[in-house]
Design a protein around this motif. Structure first.
Motif, PDB file in Angstrom:
ATOM      1  N   ARG A 347       0.793  -1.130   0.146  1.00 34.75           N
ATOM      2  CA  ARG A 347      -0.169  -0.096  -0.059  1.00 34.75           C
ATOM      3  C   ARG A 347       0.778   1.273  -0.158  1.00 34.75           C
ATOM      4  N   SER A 348       1.926   1.105   0.369  1.00 36.63           N
ATOM      5  CA  SER A 348       2.887   2.210   0.680  1.00 36.63           C
ATOM      6  C   SER A 348       4.088   2.411  -0.161  1.00 36.63           C
ATOM      7  N   SER A 349       4.472   1.345  -0.837  1.00 33.61           N
ATOM      8  CA  SER A 349       5.755   1.203  -1.607  1.00 33.61           C
ATOM      9  C   SER A 349       5.848   0.285  -2.399  1.00 33.61           C
ATOM     10  N   SER A 350       6.904   0.150  -3.358  1.00 34.10           N
ATOM     11  CA  SER A 350       7.193  -0.912  -4.280  1.00 34.10           C
ATOM     12  C   SER A 350       8.442  -1.311  -4.457  1.00 34.10           C
ATOM     13  N   THR A 351       9.060  -2.295  -4.568  1.00 31.35           N
ATOM     14  CA  THR A 351      10.277  -2.813  -4.656  1.00 31.35           C
ATOM     15  C   THR A 351      10.716  -3.540  -6.003  1.00 31.35           C
ATOM     16  N   LYS A 352      11.859  -2.980  -6.495  1.00 29.03           N
ATOM     17  CA  LYS A 352      12.136  -3.695  -7.851  1.00 29.03           C
ATOM     18  C   LYS A 352      13.542  -4.580  -7.555  1.00 29.03           C
ATOM     19  N   ASP A 353      13.513  -5.596  -8.116  1.00 31.60           N
ATOM     20  CA  ASP A 353      14.741  -6.518  -8.061  1.00 31.60           C
ATOM     21  C   ASP A 353      14.865  -7.417  -8.906  1.00 31.60           C
ATOM     22  N   TYR A 354      15.868  -8.232  -9.228  1.00 33.43           N
ATOM     23  CA  TYR A 354      16.305  -9.293  -9.978  1.00 33.43           C
ATOM     24  C   TYR A 354      16.327 -10.530  -9.277  1.00 33.43           C
ATOM     25  N   ILE A 355      15.763 -11.350  -9.616  1.00 37.71           N
ATOM     26  CA  ILE A 355      15.670 -13.052  -9.269  1.00 37.71           C
ATOM     27  C   ILE A 355      16.981 -13.412  -9.797  1.00 37.71           C
ATOM     28  N   GLN A 356      17.882 -13.662  -9.058  1.00 36.26           N
ATOM     29  CA  GLN A 356      19.206 -13.791  -9.433  1.00 36.26           C
ATOM     30  C   GLN A 356      19.149 -15.524 -10.036  1.00 36.26           C
ATOM     31  N   ARG A 357      18.601 -16.218  -9.462  1.00 40.35           N
ATOM     32  CA  ARG A 357      18.400 -17.737  -9.691  1.00 40.35           C
ATOM     33  C   ARG A 357      17.030 -18.235  -9.985  1.00 40.35           C
ATOM     34  N   PRO A 358      16.973 -19.278 -10.705  1.00 38.19           N
ATOM     35  CA  PRO A 358      15.243 -19.697 -10.956  1.00 38.19           C
ATOM     36  C   PRO A 358      14.636 -19.986  -9.763  1.00 38.19           C
ATOM     37  N   ILE A 359      13.458 -19.737  -9.741  1.00 43.29           N
ATOM     38  CA  ILE A 359      12.548 -19.959  -8.716  1.00 43.29           C
ATOM     39  C   ILE A 359      11.398 -20.572  -9.001  1.00 43.29           C
ATOM     40  N   ARG A 360      10.899 -21.802  -8.431  1.00 38.53           N
ATOM     41  CA  ARG A 360       9.531 -22.277  -8.865  1.00 38.53           C
ATOM     42  C   ARG A 360       8.350 -21.662  -8.563  1.00 38.53           C
ATOM     43  N   ILE A 361       7.411 -21.314  -9.468  1.00 38.22           N
ATOM     44  CA  ILE A 361       6.143 -20.706  -9.244  1.00 38.22           C
ATOM     45  C   ILE A 361       5.010 -21.534  -9.414  1.00 38.22           C
ATOM     46  N   ALA A 362       5.130 -22.691 -10.021  1.00 37.62           N
ATOM     47  CA  ALA A 362       4.078 -23.737 -10.351  1.00 37.62           C
ATOM     48  C   ALA A 362       4.739 -24.840 -10.483  1.00 37.62           C
ATOM     49  N   GLN A 363       3.661 -25.826 -10.286  1.00 37.15           N
ATOM     50  CA  GLN A 363       3.910 -27.405 -10.512  1.00 37.15           C
ATOM     51  C   GLN A 363       2.856 -28.022 -11.410  1.00 37.15           C
ATOM     52  N   LEU A 415       3.537 -13.484  -8.650  1.00 34.82           N
ATOM     53  CA  LEU A 415       4.119 -14.728  -9.121  1.00 34.82           C
ATOM     54  C   LEU A 415       3.047 -15.815  -8.911  1.00 34.82           C
ATOM     55  N   SER A 416       1.980 -15.449  -9.472  1.00 33.94           N
ATOM     56  CA  SER A 416       0.736 -16.534  -9.486  1.00 33.94           C
ATOM     57  C   SER A 416       0.055 -16.483 -10.774  1.00 33.94           C
ATOM     58  N   LEU A 417      -0.217 -17.605 -11.280  1.00 33.63           N
ATOM     59  CA  LEU A 417      -0.572 -17.810 -12.762  1.00 33.63           C
ATOM     60  C   LEU A 417      -2.300 -17.353 -12.761  1.00 33.63           C
ATOM     61  N   HIS A 418      -2.417 -16.641 -13.944  1.00 34.25           N
ATOM     62  CA  HIS A 418      -3.778 -16.138 -14.122  1.00 34.25           C
ATOM     63  C   HIS A 418      -4.318 -16.622 -15.389  1.00 34.25           C
ATOM     64  N   GLU A 419      -5.477 -17.292 -15.361  1.00 35.20           N
ATOM     65  CA  GLU A 419      -5.846 -17.805 -16.742  1.00 35.20           C
ATOM     66  C   GLU A 419      -6.537 -16.881 -17.606  1.00 35.20           C
ATOM     67  N   SER A 420      -6.142 -16.700 -19.000  1.00 36.84           N
ATOM     68  CA  SER A 420      -6.912 -15.932 -19.945  1.00 36.84           C
ATOM     69  C   SER A 420      -8.182 -16.383 -20.281  1.00 36.84           C
ATOM     70  N   LEU A 421      -9.025 -15.661 -20.809  1.00 36.13           N
ATOM     71  CA  LEU A 421     -10.077 -16.398 -21.576  1.00 36.13           C
ATOM     72  C   LEU A 421     -10.018 -16.996 -22.901  1.00 36.13           C
ATOM     73  N   PHE A 422      -8.564 -16.545 -23.497  1.00 33.58           N
ATOM     74  CA  PHE A 422      -8.252 -17.206 -24.777  1.00 33.58           C
ATOM     75  C   PHE A 422      -7.687 -18.455 -24.584  1.00 33.58           C
ATOM     76  N   ASN A 423      -8.260 -19.452 -25.316  1.00 35.95           N
ATOM     77  CA  ASN A 423      -7.913 -20.959 -25.723  1.00 35.95           C
ATOM     78  C   ASN A 423      -7.794 -20.890 -27.361  1.00 35.95           C
ATOM     79  N   THR A 424      -6.633 -21.802 -27.674  1.00 35.08           N
ATOM     80  CA  THR A 424      -6.309 -22.009 -28.929  1.00 35.08           C
ATOM     81  C   THR A 424      -7.347 -22.792 -29.853  1.00 35.08           C
ATOM     82  N   HIS A 425      -8.050 -23.825 -28.996  1.00 32.49           N
ATOM     83  CA  HIS A 425      -9.164 -24.688 -29.397  1.00 32.49           C
ATOM     84  C   HIS A 425     -10.209 -23.989 -30.040  1.00 32.49           C
TER      85      HIS A 425
END
Length: 428
Positions: A347-363, A415-425
């Motif tokens: 609510r009060s600030s934002s932080t910008k940084d670089y994730i130096q090593r790969p992190i897992r966000i979904a399985q 870092l959460s996945l959000h599903e689009s309404l678009f589908n290739t089918h």
């Protein structure tokens, strides 16, 4: 002292202790650098990649599948398996809207032969079944129609002087094409001289790029071109040595003292099956290992004093990767990893940084293909045809979720996945 006063005294003392602990905690937290905050985040909530260095049992094949999802800095587009074209976001939608904005994917009329789409900083390219390429969006450097002074093309327009195309790429201030003979063509800004050492603000028509032969995939911008050949070699040319992936490249001084490095083979230990160009360049090798070079901050390498990585280095902790782009990878067991630049906000600030090593966000994710274009790095289509997004880039409706979100969001959202309404089918 009464029982009531004694209770209130104990309660006040407890509050004081809690306040003291919170204050000390905040002071300790404030003493942390942004990198330390990211380190805590990745270790506690998002595991850092730490896979054994093991090759895939079956070597990967070269990936040249047509791309179905693309994004510019304002809008997105997708191609369905029935050849229809769909758009969403702000401007560049190729269809009428009341406000010029629509966060819901909708079909573009009169297009039913689309094969692939690619997005750059401000323009898009569309490949059709007959091998022709069409573009719309920014035309400031003649990326679409160099013979039109209009800086923004609002309708689909065929790019003349080129045919029998099999791959397209909309880059920053440039359009890149690969034809059925494996030749690479360039249209757009060449003020750096990256195309044949010939400095020119814009070309009048697509120009054959010398030194690239038997190419199956090429990406580029006004400053560099990277390509994958049919034998698994990666070839690059650039106006700077840092982008090449080969520190032994010979430079040529062209007019006005500018430097040009002609195409050279990137130094890799095995056959490459895919690559991606970005702030850092990445190569996926046939054994499932990932290698990177160029900007260190985006390279997924450990912290280093190096600003640029001139020779490709293996990304530690990642193995058995089957799909990748410049900020993400997907392993054969379904893990989705990410790295690079992220912005988290409160609510009060934002932080910008670089994730130096790969992190897992979904399985349990199977990426069929990642989106194309720098703004589409945070997107993919899964094996069921569903489009997914993450990151902080839906302030103009680019995700296609039917909603507009703020530019900067808390880390749990980013870092959460959000599903689009678009589908290739075609039937969805």
């Amino acid at each position: 002292m009464s029982f009531q006063n004694l209770t209130m005294h104990k309660y006040s003392s407890t509050l004081s202790v809690v306040a003291l602990i919170l204050s000390l905690t905040m002071l300790i937290a404030c003493d942390k650098t942004p990198s330390e905050h990211i380190k805590t985040l990745t270790e506690d909530n998002y595991p850092v990649a730490n896979m054994p260095d093991e090759p895939l049992e079956t070597p990967l094949e070269i990936n040249i599948e047509p791309k179905r999802l693309a994004m510019t800095n304002s809008w997105s587009a997708g191609v369905k398996d029935d050849g229809t074209l769909w758009t969403w976001g702000t401007d560049g939608l190729l269809r009428d809207t009341k406000t010029g904005q629509d966060p819901t994917p909708r079909q573009v009329e009169d297009v039913n032969d689309a094969v692939a789409v690619s997005g750059g900083g401000g323009h898009m390219l569309l490949l059709r079944k007959d091998g022709t390429v069409w573009g719309w969006g920014s035309n400031r450097y003649g990326e679409i129609d160099p013979n039109d002074d209009d800086t923004f093309i609002e309708e689909l327009r065929q790019i003349k002087g080129i045919k029998s195309l099999v791959y397209i790429h909309a880059g920053q201030q440039a359009s890149i094409f690969v034809d059925s003979e494996g030749k690479v063509f360039f249209l757009g800004n060449n003020e750096t001289g990256v195309v044949n050492g010939n400095i020119q603000k814009k070309f009048n028509s697509p120009v054959l790029v010398e030194g690239f032969e038997y190419i199956v995939k090429a990406e580029g911008s006004a400053g560099a071109i990277v390509a994958l050949s049919e034998d698994g070699s990666i070839v690059s040319s650039s106006s700077t040595l840092d982008s090449l992936g080969n520190p032994n490249a010979k430079k040529t001084t062209i007019s006005n003292g500018k430097i040009y490095y002609s195409p050279v083979i990137v130094s890799l230990p095995k056959q490459a099956v895919d690559f991606t160009k970005g702030y850092a360049n990445f190569a996926l090798l046939e054994d499932g290992s990932v290698w990177s070079w160029r900007s260190h901050e985006w390279s997924a390498q450990k912290e280093s004093k190096e600003i640029f990585i001139k020779s490709p280095k293996k990304v530690e902790g990642l193995s058995k990767v089957v799909r990748l782009n410049s900020i993400s990878s997907n392993t054969i067991n379904g893990d989705l990893y990410t790295w690079g630049n992220y912005v988290y906000s409160s609510r009060s600030s934002s932080t910008k940084d670089y994730i130096q090593r790969p992190i897992r966000i979904a399985q349990d994710i199977k990426v069929d293909q990642y989106g194309t274009g720098g703004f589409a790095d945070y997107s993919f289509i899964d094996d069921k045809g569903n489009a997914w997004m993450w990151g902080d880039k839906s302030d103009r409706g680019q995700w296609g979720t039917g909603k507009i979100t703020e530019d900067y969001m808390p880390k749990e959202f980013v870092l959460s996945l959000h599903e689009s309404l678009f589908n290739t089918h075609a039937n969805k």
